[in-house]
Design an enzyme around this catalytic site. Structure first.
Site: not given
Ligand SMILES: *Cc1c(COP(=O)(O)O)cnc(C)c1O
Length: 395
Positions: A186
């Site tokens: 992210k």
């Molecule tokens: C990455 C992501 C999540 C979940 O996040 P994690 O930290 O990987 O559990 C939820 N929704 C979206 C749209 C994402 O891209």
């Protein structure tokens, strides 16, 4: 969406602060931790950076979504309207609280189509959960209007759009609650982590307890805390928060680079005949973690993907229509209701019903879409080279 590309001495220093004391847990141990509270510091930084009253860190973005839903009182019998294009975590969280994911079509914003949301509302609808996919936002004015008219909760899955905004307010802080993910890919990372953001004190207090086995955090020590409700362990660790603290301070620099690289690549790709770009409800608020573009037909798009693959330059270009993790077309486990344990038969039937509806309107958008991930490490020369290679492979 790559905070990990920018690992530095700043992250190392924050982690070292924690390693010096050895207090890796975010709660308690007040003496030995010697004033080091990385998770509290990161929560305060999130509130001031993004403009919300409360932030509750969690062990992941998925845990943050589950926590937000529980704190908002979403559970058995409730339907949550959410898009056909998202990461699987969105519906995983809905299922984890016993609610029904009602998947509906996306439009050329790559997020919820407001007309499709309206059509999906029933007496069981409790919340609308837009997902601000690939760095940019859903039409939040429309979502707020719908929620107001029908008295629904607005929960923003902003996991992929850290640093994006809508009409001057940060994505994730506009609904009743919103979440970010700080997983490794992210825009800023903690390695693993997530956050629930809200301006509602009650939602925050419930989130705070829920992520720590229901602790009310009011006792003289942890053992003296009471448990007003059942929670789970969705805690973040001090090591993870330390990484996030360094990253949030660098976020303005990440976003500036991301926007510059995005603009440069966009102007080069504009030379592709028939290309159009994703519609963005507030262009100034695009976090620019991806450049998402369309070709006129599915056939043209598939030919472009094949050409990029043949030239060895497909990496970093995502054709979500064929992707196992982000689009309804390949979510066979959801369509078949495949779980390791037994779901309530009524829930299972509802889940399968909603996953097997007609998504041809979404297909018409997603089958023509390619998203190019924007790297923070590209030089101007590399962008020119990359952009020209994409253009010449396609035309
Ligand atoms: C990455 C992501 C999540 C979940 O996040 P994690 O930290 O990987 O559990 C939820 N929704 C979206 C749209 C994402 O891209």
């Amino acid at each position: 969406m790559p905070g990990f590309e920018k690992w530095s001495n700043l992250e190392r220093k924050e982690v070292n602060d924690v390693l010096e004391t050895g207090i890796l847990m975010r709660y308690g141990f007040d003496g030995p931790r010697k004033g080091i509270w990385k998770s509290k510091e990161l929560e305060a930084a999130i509130c001031s950076t993004f403009g919300c009253d409360y932030a509750q860190l969690c062990s992941s973005g998925t845990a943050a979504l589950t926590t937000a839903m529980s704190a908002l009182g979403i559970g058995y019998g409730d339907e949550i309207i959410t898009p056909s294009f998202t990461f699987v975590a969105s519906f995983e969280a809905i299922l984890s609280v016993g609610a029904v994911p009602v998947l509906v079509d996306v439009d050329d914003t790559l997020t919820l189509d407001p007309a499709a949301v309206r059509k999906a509302i029933t007496s069981k609808t409790k919340a609308v959960m837009p997902v601000h996919m690939c760095g940019s936002m859903a039409d939040l004015d429309a979502m707020q209007q719908i929620c107001k008219e029908h008295n629904l909760i607005l929960l923003e899955d902003a996991c992929q759009s850290i640093g994006g905004s809508y009409k001057g307010r940060s994505l994730g802080t506009i609904g009743d609650a919103g979440t970010f993910s700080f997983d490794f890919v992210k825009t800023m990372t903690c390695a693993e982590g997530g956050v629930v953001m809200t301006n509602n004190k009650d939602v925050f207090i419930k989130s705070d307890g829920y992520t720590d086995h229901g602790h009310d955090h009011l006792g003289a020590d942890r053992g003296a805390d009471l448990h007003p409700f059942i929670g789970y362990n969705f805690r973040i660790s001090e090591l993870h928060s330390a990484v996030g603290l360094a990253q949030i301070r660098r976020l303005p620099e990440f976003l500036e680079t991301q926007k510059k690289n995005h603009a440069q690549l966009k102007s080069i790709l504009s030379a592709i005949p028939g290309i159009t770009f994703r519609r963005i409800p507030d262009p100034a608020g695009d976090s620019c973690s991806f450049l998402s573009w369309f070709l006129p037909t599915e056939a043209a798009t598939r030919a472009a993907v094949a050409a990029l693959k043949e030239k060895g330059i497909l990496a970093g270009n995502f054709y979500w229509f064929d992707n196992n993790w982000h689009y309804i077309r390949k979510w066979d486990h959801l369509k078949k209701g495949t779980t390791l344990n037994h779901l309530h038969p009524e829930l299972k039937a509802a889940v399968m019903h909603h996953a097997n509806k007609d998504f041809s309107a979404s297909d018409a958008v997603m089958s023509r879409c390619i998203s190019t991930a924007i790297s923070l490490t590209w030089t101007e020369e590399q962008i020119v080279e990359k952009g020209k290679a994409i253009v010449s492979a396609i035309i």
